[in-house]
Design a protein around this motif. Structure first.
Motif, mmCIF file in Angstrom:
data_model
loop_
_atom_site.group_PDB
_atom_site.id
_atom_site.type_symbol
_atom_site.label_atom_id
_atom_site.label_comp_id
_atom_site.label_asym_id
_atom_site.label_seq_id
_atom_site.Cartn_x
_atom_site.Cartn_y
_atom_site.Cartn_z
ATOM 1 N N THR A 35 0.833 -1.207 0.000
ATOM 2 C CA THR A 35 0.000 0.000 0.000
ATOM 3 C C THR A 35 0.864 1.251 0.000
ATOM 4 N N TYR A 103 -9.469 0.818 -1.101
ATOM 5 C CA TYR A 103 -8.684 1.316 0.023
ATOM 6 C C TYR A 103 -9.541 2.153 0.971
ATOM 7 N N ALA A 107 -10.000 1.361 4.890
ATOM 8 C CA ALA A 107 -9.612 2.364 5.885
ATOM 9 C C ALA A 107 -10.788 2.745 6.773
ATOM 10 N N ILE A 125 -4.432 0.759 6.452
ATOM 11 C CA ILE A 125 -4.918 -0.147 5.411
ATOM 12 C C ILE A 125 -4.146 -1.459 5.455
#
Length: 275
Positions: A35, A103, A107, A125
């Motif tokens: 990420t 994402y 999150a 994440i």
């Protein structure tokens, strides 16, 4: 079709096959620094060499960055033109450039349902993906979503693993805050925690991203056709791709429309799903 339009469509109820596909996606996205590197290339790109990515992450050395980027290329998240330059920079793949909704769902789930998640967005994440990518986790969540509560032996039978192995995986899921037991006595059934019951938007986002990503890969130029491209065309194409900017909103905090929760998940949103 615009990938963001595709991602906005609701996914059907999850099946065992869907759970396997979700788990496969999570395993590709979960490795440490994935990420972070996607975020770095999106922010400072549209393309970066290995040394440029390493410069942005001084805590890790350049050989490790090179190894991780190569693994991300194998996973279809980044690509590069190495025909004439083995030091060629990496750029995000078309699939990676559409990871924003996935994402954001991860999150948001982490922020709302995990106890003291990491503060940095990429760290948050990756922490969430680490919890979700363990083998059979998605299927356990799916089963508990449908049945409400299940004993270890029954879960092992449905997943297709030994009772000892499923017990080990359930212990890990319990430590990660996804499941809990209905009592302290040996053999007490497992149920989903609030965090486990809230995973439907995350799984929906993963399914929708995978559906679009798979469709995009299916229409790529066949290998036999690619062999007819001349060297000059390859250079021009690579240069054009390198000039293509990554979407500014990939890691933005702008709220996206919440994906519709699959019916099978919402119906079981009282003691829920498992994998």
């Amino acid at each position: 079709m615009n990938p963001h339009d595709q991602l906005a469509k609701p996914a059907p109820a999850m099946t065992t096959a869907d759970a396997a596909r979700v788990e496969n996606v999570l395993r590709h996205l979960a490795p440490k620094w994935t990420t972070h590197f996607v975020h770095t290339i999106a922010k400072y790109g549209p393309e970066l060499r290995v040394r440029d990515v390493a410069h942005r992450h001084p805590a890790i050395n350049q050989p490790y960055v090179s190894k991780r980027l190569a693994a991300m290329a194998d996973a279809g998240l980044v690509n590069r033109d190495t025909t004439f330059d083995r030091w060629a920079p990496y750029r995000l793949s078309a699939g990676a450039r559409t990871l924003g909704p996935l994402y954001r769902a991860v999150a948001q789930w982490s922020s709302e349902h995990l106890d003291r998640p990491p503060q940095g967005r990429s760290d948050r994440i990756e922490d969430a993906l680490r919890r979700l990518q363990l083998m059979d986790t998605t299927e356990v969540v799916r089963l508990l979503s449908e049945h409400g509560s299940m004993r270890v032996g029954h879960l092992g039978e449905r997943v297709g693993v030994s009772e000892q192995l499923i017990a080990t995986r359930l212990n890990r899921m319990q430590a990660d805050g996804l499941v809990s037991r209905t009592g302290s006595r040996h053999g007490a059934p497992y149920i989903l925690t609030d965090a486990g019951r809230a995973l439907a938007p995350v799984y929906t986002a993963v399914q929708q991203w995978d559906n679009w990503h798979s469709a995009a890969q299916a229409v790529r130029m066949p290998a036999a056709t690619r062999t007819l491209v001349t060297g000059a065309d390859t250079v021009r194409t690579a240069a054009a791709l390198r000039r293509s900017p990554a979407p500014a909103g990939l890691f933005s905090h702008t709220p996206a429309p919440q994906p519709r929760v699959p019916a099978a998940v919402t119906a079981a949103s009282h003691p829920s799903r498992g994998r």
